[in-house]
Design a protein around this motif. Structure first.
Motif, PDB file in Angstrom:
ATOM      1  N   LYS A   1      47.296  16.935  63.822  1.00 26.45           N
ATOM      2  CA  LYS A   1      47.372  18.391  63.855  1.00 26.45           C
ATOM      3  C   LYS A   1      45.984  18.991  63.753  1.00 26.45           C
ATOM      4  CE  LYS A   1      49.694  22.079  61.243  1.00 26.45           C
ATOM      5  NZ  LYS A   1      51.073  22.518  61.135  1.00 26.45           N
TER       6      LYS A   1
ATOM      7  N   GLU B   1      41.188  14.935  56.300  1.00 32.18           N
ATOM      8  CA  GLU B   1      41.090  16.244  56.961  1.00 32.18           C
ATOM      9  C   GLU B   1      39.615  16.516  57.206  1.00 32.18           C
ATOM     10  OE1 GLU B   1      42.916  19.401  54.740  1.00 32.18           O
ATOM     11  OE2 GLU B   1      44.941  18.852  55.375  1.00 32.18           O
TER      12      GLU B   1
ATOM     13  N   ARG C   1      43.521  16.846  61.167  1.00 34.37           N
ATOM     14  CA  ARG C   1      44.164  15.865  60.279  1.00 34.37           C
ATOM     15  C   ARG C   1      44.458  14.582  61.047  1.00 34.37           C
ATOM     16  NH1 ARG C   1      47.532  16.831  55.285  1.00 34.37           N
ATOM     17  NH2 ARG C   1      47.824  14.642  55.751  1.00 34.37           N
TER      18      ARG C   1
ATOM     19  N   PHE D   1      44.477  22.874  62.991  1.00 39.34           N
ATOM     20  CA  PHE D   1      44.824  24.265  62.706  1.00 39.34           C
ATOM     21  C   PHE D   1      43.625  24.948  62.066  1.00 39.34           C
ATOM     22  CE2 PHE D   1      45.433  23.763  58.100  1.00 39.34           C
ATOM     23  CZ  PHE D   1      45.612  22.385  58.004  1.00 39.34           C
ATOM     24  N   ARG D   2      43.613  26.262  62.174  1.00 37.77           N
ATOM     25  CA  ARG D   2      42.448  26.997  61.683  1.00 37.77           C
ATOM     26  C   ARG D   2      42.720  27.568  60.308  1.00 37.77           C
ATOM     27  NH1 ARG D   2      40.375  31.138  65.779  1.00 37.77           N
ATOM     28  NH2 ARG D   2      42.390  32.061  65.280  1.00 37.77           N
ATOM     29  N   GLU D   3      41.776  27.430  59.419  1.00 37.74           N
ATOM     30  CA  GLU D   3      41.919  27.990  58.084  1.00 37.74           C
ATOM     31  C   GLU D   3      40.527  28.341  57.592  1.00 37.74           C
ATOM     32  OE1 GLU D   3      43.861  25.733  54.730  1.00 37.74           O
ATOM     33  OE2 GLU D   3      45.622  26.589  55.713  1.00 37.74           O
ATOM     34  N   ASN D   4      40.354  29.602  57.173  1.00 37.00           N
ATOM     35  CA  ASN D   4      39.075  30.052  56.637  1.00 37.00           C
ATOM     36  C   ASN D   4      37.908  29.730  57.544  1.00 37.00           C
ATOM     37  OD1 ASN D   4      40.434  30.936  54.272  1.00 37.00           O
ATOM     38  ND2 ASN D   4      40.418  28.815  53.530  1.00 37.00           N
TER      39      ASN D   4
ATOM     40  N   ILE E   1      40.753  22.671  61.055  1.00 33.30           N
ATOM     41  CA  ILE E   1      41.059  21.491  60.240  1.00 33.30           C
ATOM     42  C   ILE E   1      41.722  20.433  61.122  1.00 33.30           C
ATOM     43  CG2 ILE E   1      42.150  20.672  58.121  1.00 33.30           C
ATOM     44  CD1 ILE E   1      40.423  23.041  57.518  1.00 33.30           C
TER      45      ILE E   1
END
Lengths: 185, 660, 297
Positions: B462, B484, B473, B464-467, B471
């Motif tokens: 996966k 990660e 994984r 995905f965007r965070e802050n 990211i």
């Protein structure tokens, strides 16, 4: 030094794979399952390693693991697997084999399931109060979630009422027959 | 009365080890018409062949049966041998007692009985054989190369250098294909444009090459040595004879659309050259994005500013027909559209998750960022970069089980380049395997790791965007733990996939594609540049994913095949084609309709009947097109059309020999 | 025709009570007839299939048989994702093999054909008819409230049985809940598992799953999370404060069932959808939203 013996005779690993409908050689150990598994951080063996153990005929290690009981059956692994290896089905069948020899490496999970099914057998429906209470008692976690009880009582979320099925005897007979069928598998 | 010779081959122990060859020869000797029957260890050897010659001379044999391996192995060997004897090369039948008997049965007794049956059938069939003679097909010594990427360019150059005329077609407005989009090439790190543009200029200037850009194949008819091809040359709206390529029009054009060449990372104008080193170096107008041509506005600015009056809005598509002796398919590849396949990687919603080819455009000096590696979202310099391999390939679930072959190498290249260009960058490469099969490839991969590329064995589950971070994984399977990696930019190394529009082209050329759409070669091991259709060759990635060295080698091989064809003025056609007995033909055209090669036509003849001459229709077979499949013979109700070499009489005799 | 056989599931009267309340309000408002399967039994949830294959099939099979007999011709609406998964699994197994069906009939003592379609409540409200009925019943909008729609794992997986195309980022809940006026944010943990019953029997291992969901929802600007399952709702709602305490986070994200938001948009009061029963305070956020939108009557 561990010996890699390839036991091609009918073995537990083959049985688990056959019952799950899985061709173990489909898996090329890419690890996409482990990486997508929400519970993997707490597992003693990774999801991918579960398949590896079966590929090498080392089913007993899988059956003895905590991993098969920590699986949440969320199916993210198989739905992302490039080769459609049905890992949830493998885990499920590994659990059945573990139960056959009365083994459960995460006893709390086993107890929870046992109490749940006892309730269903007795009443036809799950009784959350009995489930939580009996679980706390039998798992030794006497005070687990006790802090939430006042709130739940105040708002009528839980209460003393037992909800049953009228045909509960039928349900009990049904489950008993199903248990027998499961034992024979 | 036949005078048949039967030769049973031991094939070392391949056949003799599984069945009793002496008994087979003995039984054969008793069959009707058989004058001579013998065994030999290796019939295909020089001594074995001499045995046949001697037996023909000594016993006056007029037809031969060889009981041996598959006819696909040595039928031609024995036909060639017979050419120098009084026996016609088609008075020969092969009984396959190896692949269809010795190699597939374990019971010696039953295998011997079966071999005897097979020989009996062959003897029966050959008793009905008639001498056949090849026809000769003239060869038009002009080649058509479809696709002007590095494969097409190389093939065209080689054929042209050999002295033959070549038409080189390219559907885009410039030649160069995908290679010219790349920045550097592995393992030498040569600048891609620097090594390909000289070839591009050379092919455009070659006296034997006619270059047609913006062109596609409209229709194909004919057969090897004589393909009639109609080519559609799209309207350019710019007269290239007048245009000097000054580029003024491009600076004034108001229309902007996403640039296909730059992988949607920037825009281009409606009148454009796809890249600075384009060949031809003159622009064309894209009618869909041109405001005037698509009827959106009045415009015409380019025409107004052009100092040479080269703009022609009245230009039309042209259809040009010509005859070619050989066709080379070099149509290249596309990259898989990964976004709909991988929602777990964001499904295309993150601008900083890019493909390897988009990365090539970023790092290329003539690309949208002038060679600086910058994040598409905010043009900042990424420090933490993740490279994900096997996106779209080695993935049965997403529809492609195959390995795309070049990505392991270009991932290492990308890692090396980033670590070289961005100080204190951190590159993580998620992989399943690292495949480095070429010369200096493994050493190239070693270098990438020495540069500091961190290889993590595991497939990314996966992204995905965070802050502000992407990211990624994946499980480090060697460690047994999930990791990660928070990246600034992610490069997805996507799979090569066949260009969907070539399906139609292949249908027109009667060549096959495999389950994925790659053009099918005639034999995967021994005939890699030929197709099932004689005269149509292939080169490059249209056949399957490969890197530049293999592409160039294959292009040379295809050119060599074309030169072999062109070295003769005429070629021998197979005589095992259909023939029509016009006395029996009633002109019902069942054969015409059933022929997959359009080789049968209905023609009017003058027929002498009892009460005078009448005009009627009969079937006629084109010897060049007919491939000898026999569908017409099966469809014919009167038995008028029959397949020479496999006539109804021959086949029925075989069946009788087995069943009666 | 908005009429379905209805399988509520065991938690509807206990931990799922707010779901039940809002479903009842909603159904009344839009004329959705949910005909409860008479004398239904527990579906087995995750415990049955952990214990045995035939136990896990027998329990839902009895419910399918009753529905076939007493509510013929109706598809079955299942608001709880776990119950949905079990009824769907039994349906698939029975349809796939006559041998399996025969064995189930033998074990359970009922005849079952599994002809009815099994639908989540989202599926029902997502039909043209259901959607139009909801749209028509909305009286006020929760404008300005940013929500993250959380599907959990069982409404979309396993894909082979649910038939859902996009298991990473479905959009059915967003489509329906947007009718209430909320703004649905795009986020990346829509279908990541909440841990199910492991929040009880393996809490140390399971709590991080819930934290992760809050983390990504917050990172994408969500002020609330919307669920479609009583287990998911309980796990998020009940554990939020504990996570804040134990893991040092400061999530302030109330959790609503999607039917609660719809019901409120259709005029329901806080009490009518049981907002006071939530573990994590859920009243203020909706109240403030309504006031700001000027639609609080």
């Amino acid at each position: 030094m561990a010996q890699l013996q390839f036991d091609n005779s009918a073995s537990l690993a083959e049985k688990i794979a056959a019952d799950a409908g899985v061709t173990l050689s489909d898996c090329y150990q890419c690890g996409k399952c482990s990486a997508g598994c929400p519970m993997s951080a707490s597992m003693d063996i990774q999801p991918r390693q579960a398949v590896r153990l079966l590929q090498l005929g080392m089913a007993d290690e899988l059956v003895r693991s905590r991993m098969i009981w920590l699986c949440a059956s969320c199916h993210m692994c198989v739905d992302r697997c490039p080769n459609d290896v049905d890992l949830p089905a493998l885990i499920e069948n590994a659990r059945y084999e573990a139960q056959r020899i009365k083994l459960c490496a995460v006893p709390e999970v086993g107890k929870f399931n046992d109490i749940f099914m006892e309730n269903v057998k007795n009443f036809g429906k799950s009784q959350e109060v009995i489930l939580e209470g009996a679980y706390n008692l039998l798992s030794g976690n006497l005070l687990q979630d006790m802090g939430s009880v006042p709130h739940m009582l105040r708002h009528g979320i839980v209460g003393p009422e037992i909800r049953t099925v009228r045909e509960r005897e039928h349900v009990r007979r049904m489950l008993t027959a199903a248990e027998k069928e499961d034992e024979g598998c | 009365m036949s005078r048949t010779g039967v030769f049973v081959c031991h094939c070392g122990s391949n056949i003799a080890g599984a069945l009793d060859v002496e008994r087979v020869a003995e039984a054969a000797g008793k069959l009707p018409g058989v004058r001579y029957a013998a065994t030999y260890k290796y019939m295909c050897s020089e001594q074995g062949q001499q045995l046949v010659r001697d037996a023909i001379a000594e016993h006056g044999l007029d037809r031969i049966v060889i009981a041996s391996c598959s006819p696909r192995m040595h039928e031609n060997t024995f036909r060639k041998l017979l050419k120098d004897t009084p026996v016609n090369p088609y008075m020969l039948e092969i009984a396959n007692i190896r692949e269809q008997c010795a190699w597939v049965h374990t019971d010696r007794e039953q295998a011997t009985e079966k071999a005897i049956d097979l020989v009996r059938m062959a003897v029966a069939k050959v008793s009905k054989n008639k001498p056949l003679h090849s026809s000769f097909i003239p060869v038009h010594k002009k080649a058509l190369v479809i696709g002007a990427g590095i494969a097409g360019i190389q093939a065209a150059l080689d054929i042209a250098d050999a002295g033959y005329e070549v038409t080189l077609l390219e559907k885009e407005s410039s030649i160069g294909g995908h290679m010219v989009m790349l920045d550097k090439t592995f393992p030498t790190l040569d600048c891609s444009a620097c090594i390909s543009t000289p070839k591009m200029s050379e092919v455009a200037a070659h006296p034997n090459v006619t270059l047609m850009t913006g062109s596609t194949v409209e229709s194909v008819g004919g057969y090897v040595g004589n393909f009639d091809v109609t080519i559609r040359q799209k309207a350019k709206y710019v007269n290239h004879d007048l245009c000097t390529g000054c580029g003024l029009c491009e600076t004034k054009c108001p229309a902007k659309v996403t640039s296909e060449f730059n992988q949607q990372l920037c825009t281009r104008t409606a009148i454009f050259r796809p890249f600075p080193q384009a060949v031809p170096a003159k622009p064309v107008i894209d009618p869909d994005s041109c405001r005037k041509l698509s009827g959106k506005a009045r415009c015409g600015v380019c025409q107004a500013v052009c100092p040479l009056g080269a703009i022609d809005f009245e230009d039309k598509d042209k259809l040009i027909t010509d005859t070619y002796g050989a066709i080379v398919v070099a149509t290249g590849y596309e990259l898989v559209d990964w976004a709909p396949l991988y929602p777990e990687y964001g499904g295309g919603k993150y601008p900083d998750v890019i493909t390897g080819l988009q990365y090539e455009r970023l790092v290329n000096a003539s690309g949208p960022t002038e060679g600086k590696i910058l994040r598409p979202s905010d043009k900042s310099v990424p420090k933490e970069i993740v490279i994900v391999k096997c996106v779209g390939s080695r993935d049965k679930k997403k529809g492609r089980a195959y390995c795309s072959r070049a990505c392991c190498m270009y991932s290492a290249k990308h890692a090396h380049q980033i670590l070289d260009k961005i100080p204190d960058a951190c590159v993580t490469v998620f992989y399943m395997d690292v495949r480095t099969p070429g010369k200096n490839y493994e050493e190239f991969y070693d270098r990438a790791r020495e540069d500091g590329a961190r290889y993590v064995r595991g497939r990314v589950a996966k992204i995905f965007r965070e802050n502000g971070k992407l990211i990624c994984r994946g499980e480090d399977t060697l460690l047994g733990r999930s990791v990660e990696v928070p990246a600034d930019m992610v490069i997805l190394e996507t799979a090569m996939t066949p260009a969907p529009e070539i399906r139609e082209l292949c249908a027109r050329l009667s060549i096959s594609t495999d389950e994925y759409g790659w053009v099918q070669e005639a034999h995967p091991k021994l005939r890699p540049v030929e197709t099932q259709t004689a005269g149509v060759y292939l080169a490059g990635t249209c056949q399957g994913p490969k890197d530049i060295p293999d592409t160039v080698a294959q292009a040379g091989a295809a050119a060599a095949k074309v030169c072999i064809l062109f070295s003769k003025n005429e070629i021998e056609g197979s005589p095992m084609i259909s023939a029509v007995d016009e006395n029996k033909c009633c002109g019902c055209s069942a054969c015409v309709r059933v022929c997959p090669y359009r080789a049968v036509t209905l023609e009017e003849i003058d027929s002498r009947e009892i009460n005078g001459t009448v005009k009627r229709h009969v079937a006629r077979v084109n010897a060049g097109l007919c491939q000898g499949c026999g569908a017409c013979a099966a469809a014919c109700r009167t038995g008028a059309i029959d397949l020479l070499g496999f006539t109804n009489a021959q086949i029925l005799k075989e069946v009788d020999a087995l069943c009666l | 025709m908005l009429r379905y056989a209805y399988y509520p599931g065991c938690s509807m009267d206990t931990t799922g009570v707010t779901y039940r309340m809002s479903i009842e309000y909603l159904a009344r408002k839009i004329g959705l007839e949910l005909m409860e399967i008479p004398d239904w039994n527990c579906c087995g949830a995750s415990s049955a299939h952990a214990k045995g294959k035939w136990q896990a099939l027998a329990l839902p099979a009895r419910n399918l048989a009753i529905a076939e007999k007493r509510l013929p011709g109706l598809d079955i609406c299942v608001p709880c994702a776990a119950c949905y998964a079990r009824l769907l699994a039994a349906t698939a197994a029975i349809r796939e093999s006559d041998e399996t069906r025969a064995r189930i009939e033998e074990i359970t003592g009922v005849t079952v054909k599994a002809g009815a379609e099994i639908l989540t409540l989202m599926d029902v409200l997502g039909t043209d008819e259901g959607f139009a009925a909801c749209a028509a019943a909305v009286e006020r909008k929760l404008t300005g409230l940013k929500v993250a729609c959380y599907y959990g794992c069982l409404t979309s997986r396993p894909r082979a049985i649910t038939g859902v195309q996009n298991i990473e980022s479905p959009e059915l809940m967003e489509k329906i809940v947007s009718l209430s006026g909320v703004e649905c944010v795009d986020w990346d943990f829509k279908t990541e598992c909440c841990g199910g019953s492991h929040q009880v029997d393996a809490p140390a291992a399971a709590r991080p799953l819930v934290e992760r969901i809050f983390r990504n929802a917050k990172a994408n600007g969500a002020q609330a999370i919307v669920t479609a399952c009583p287990m998911c709702h309980l796990n998020l709602d009940m554990r939020e404060e504990e996570i804040n305490r134990k893991m040092g986070t400061a999530y302030d994200i109330p959790v609503y069932q999607f039917t609660q938001l719809l019901a409120v948009a259709m005029g329901a009061s806080a009490k009518e959808v049981g907002l006071q029963k939530h573990f994590y305070p859920a009243f203020k956020r909706l109240d403030r939203t309504l006031r700001k939108a000027g639609t609080l009557q």
